[in-house]
Scaffold this motif. Structure first.
Motif, mmCIF file in Angstrom:
data_model
loop_
_atom_site.group_PDB
_atom_site.id
_atom_site.type_symbol
_atom_site.label_atom_id
_atom_site.label_comp_id
_atom_site.label_asym_id
_atom_site.label_seq_id
_atom_site.Cartn_x
_atom_site.Cartn_y
_atom_site.Cartn_z
ATOM 1 N N LYS A 1 0.815 -1.210 0.000
ATOM 2 C CA LYS A 1 0.000 0.000 0.000
ATOM 3 C C LYS A 1 0.853 1.266 0.000
ATOM 4 C CE LYS A 1 -4.126 -1.965 2.169
ATOM 5 N NZ LYS A 1 -5.022 -1.947 3.353
ATOM 6 N N LYS A 2 2.149 1.108 0.240
ATOM 7 C CA LYS A 2 3.069 2.255 0.226
ATOM 8 C C LYS A 2 3.703 2.460 -1.146
ATOM 9 C CE LYS A 2 4.683 3.938 3.706
ATOM 10 N NZ LYS A 2 4.404 5.199 4.399
ATOM 11 N N ARG B 1 -1.588 10.424 0.779
ATOM 12 C CA ARG B 1 -1.275 10.151 2.183
ATOM 13 C C ARG B 1 -0.440 8.877 2.347
ATOM 14 N NH1 ARG B 1 -7.104 11.607 5.138
ATOM 15 N NH2 ARG B 1 -7.236 13.741 4.331
ATOM 16 N N LEU B 2 0.564 8.775 1.504
ATOM 17 C CA LEU B 2 1.442 7.600 1.579
ATOM 18 C C LEU B 2 2.462 7.720 2.711
ATOM 19 C CD1 LEU B 2 2.188 6.839 -2.202
ATOM 20 C CD2 LEU B 2 0.475 5.807 -0.707
ATOM 21 N N GLY B 3 2.701 8.951 3.153
ATOM 22 C CA GLY B 3 3.691 9.137 4.204
ATOM 23 C C GLY B 3 5.115 8.992 3.665
ATOM 24 N N ARG B 4 6.077 9.146 4.566
ATOM 25 C CA ARG B 4 7.478 8.949 4.199
ATOM 26 C C ARG B 4 8.089 7.935 5.153
ATOM 27 N NH1 ARG B 4 9.546 12.995 0.695
ATOM 28 N NH2 ARG B 4 11.344 11.617 0.602
ATOM 29 N N PRO B 5 8.857 6.958 4.634
ATOM 30 C CA PRO B 5 9.164 6.839 3.210
ATOM 31 C C PRO B 5 8.083 6.034 2.478
ATOM 32 C CG PRO B 5 10.368 5.182 4.416
ATOM 33 C CD PRO B 5 9.601 5.972 5.449
ATOM 34 N N PHE B 6 7.833 6.388 1.233
ATOM 35 C CA PHE B 6 7.003 5.573 0.363
ATOM 36 C C PHE B 6 7.932 4.899 -0.660
ATOM 37 C CE2 PHE B 6 7.274 9.679 -1.747
ATOM 38 C CZ PHE B 6 7.462 9.350 -3.086
ATOM 39 N N ILE B 7 7.392 3.994 -1.451
ATOM 40 C CA ILE B 7 8.200 3.243 -2.427
ATOM 41 C C ILE B 7 7.762 3.631 -3.825
ATOM 42 C CG2 ILE B 7 8.875 0.947 -3.236
ATOM 43 C CD1 ILE B 7 7.952 -0.075 -0.432
#
Length: 346
Positions: free
Chosen positions: A153-154, A240-246
């Protein structure tokens, strides 16, 4: 009554019974009486007597010419041939069947092959895979098969695509009567020279679609870096993936160019190491398909309309569709493993 009995073909009767039918007919008995006495349908009695009058025999006559039915050996030979070479033509199969002394009619050959569950279909276009490509795909699939759902999900998937004004040439069916074939509602408009096209870059995650950008002019590494600079981090923020995302991208030279890599490193973006020649692993390919079908259902007639349509339709793409595509990731990896790195149905 005898005339209501199930129909019975004359070849199913014994020679003795056929002779008895003719004998009773010669003695003057009628069809109904013969039918009742011998328990044979009247239609069969009539057929046998008619044949006797025409050919003066009740025996089964030999067929003229070669029987149309393939032998078991002939059928197996055809199946072996198409299994060994799926692109063999029907004309080539006819020649080989004829050389074996078997029936060579196209319909006979096709029917025999169909009985084995094989049908003529348009070959799908797939990337050319070398042994090195297949090994890398297999290794990637095994390594990521057990990635957690949270990790998936990231992932922010990305890609480029070309969308044309009249780029979908698939036949479409309409409900109409024979005299309204040329009514506007029942036709698909066409233009000369296909009407032009637009190149797009887009991204999405399980949470929905990110930015969609029109690429003006020829795509270069510098333009790609600018697209990332203006859209990638904002898309991750919006979703809203946040950090870190891929971040997922393919191995196009513009993506792996020095200035692109430097921007990604400078902005601390984790890039998913991606195997070459693997569009079947990227679910955005299916999202592009959804977008193109939605756009072409509106039949944009110029580039301005096309641009408006793709923006509106991209915004309409459902979040649950995006989530389902990301959820299909495991099945894609399993398919690659099952195919030992070769192409899959995706």
């Amino acid at each position: 009554m005898s005339e209501h009995k199930p129909s019975m073909k004359s070849k199913e009767l014994s020679v003795d019974l056929r002779d008895r039918i003719v004998s009773k007919h010669k003695s003057g008995e009628g069809y109904r009486k013969i039918s009742a006495a011998l328990k044979v349908p009247m239609s069969t009695v009539a057929s046998i007597i008619c044949k006797w009058k025409k050919f003066e025999t009740t025996r089964t006559l030999p067929r003229a010419g070669r029987p149309s039915k393939l032998s078991d050996q002939g059928r197996k030979a055809l199946v072996r041939e198409v299994t060994k070479n799926p692109m063999v033509t029907l004309s080539e199969l006819q020649r080989s069947s004829l050389e074996r002394g078997e029936p060579s009619r196209r319909t006979t050959i096709s029917a025999a092959i169909h009985q084995s569950g094989l049908y003529g279909k348009v070959a799908r276009r797939k990337p050319l895979l070398s042994k090195r490509h297949m090994a890398a795909r297999l290794e990637f699939a095994k390594r990521h098969l057990k990635d957690s759902q949270t990790m998936r999900k990231k992932i922010l998937c990305s890609d480029e695509t070309k969308i044309e004004i009249f780029g979908v040439n698939a036949r479409r069916h309409v409900w109409r009567n024979p005299v309204t074939a040329h009514h506007q509602a029942n036709t698909i408009p066409t233009v000369k020279h296909r009407g032009g096209s637009i190149m797009l870059w887009g991204c999405f995650s399980a949470a929905g679609t990110g930015r969609l950008v029109r690429i003006k002019g020829k795509m270069t590494a510098a333009i790609y870096r600018d697209i990332l600079d203006e859209n990638l981090l904002q898309s991750a923020l919006d979703l809203r993936l946040g950090r870190p995302f891929i971040f997922q991208q393919d191995n196009d030279p513009k993506h792996t160019a020095k200035i692109s890599k430097e921007w990604l490193q400078d902005n601390s973006v984790n890039v998913l190491e991606w195997p070459s020649q693997s569009p079947d692993l990227n679910p955005i390919e299916h999202l592009w398909g959804d977008l193109k079908m939605a756009v072409h259902r509106r039949f944009p007639s110029n580039l301005m309309e096309l641009e408006r349509c793709y923006k509106e339709e991209w915004a309409k793409l459902a979040k649950d569709r995006c989530a389902k595509l990301v959820a299909s990731y495991s099945k894609r990896l399993e398919a690659v493993i099952a195919a030992k790195g070769a192409s899959t149905k995706y």
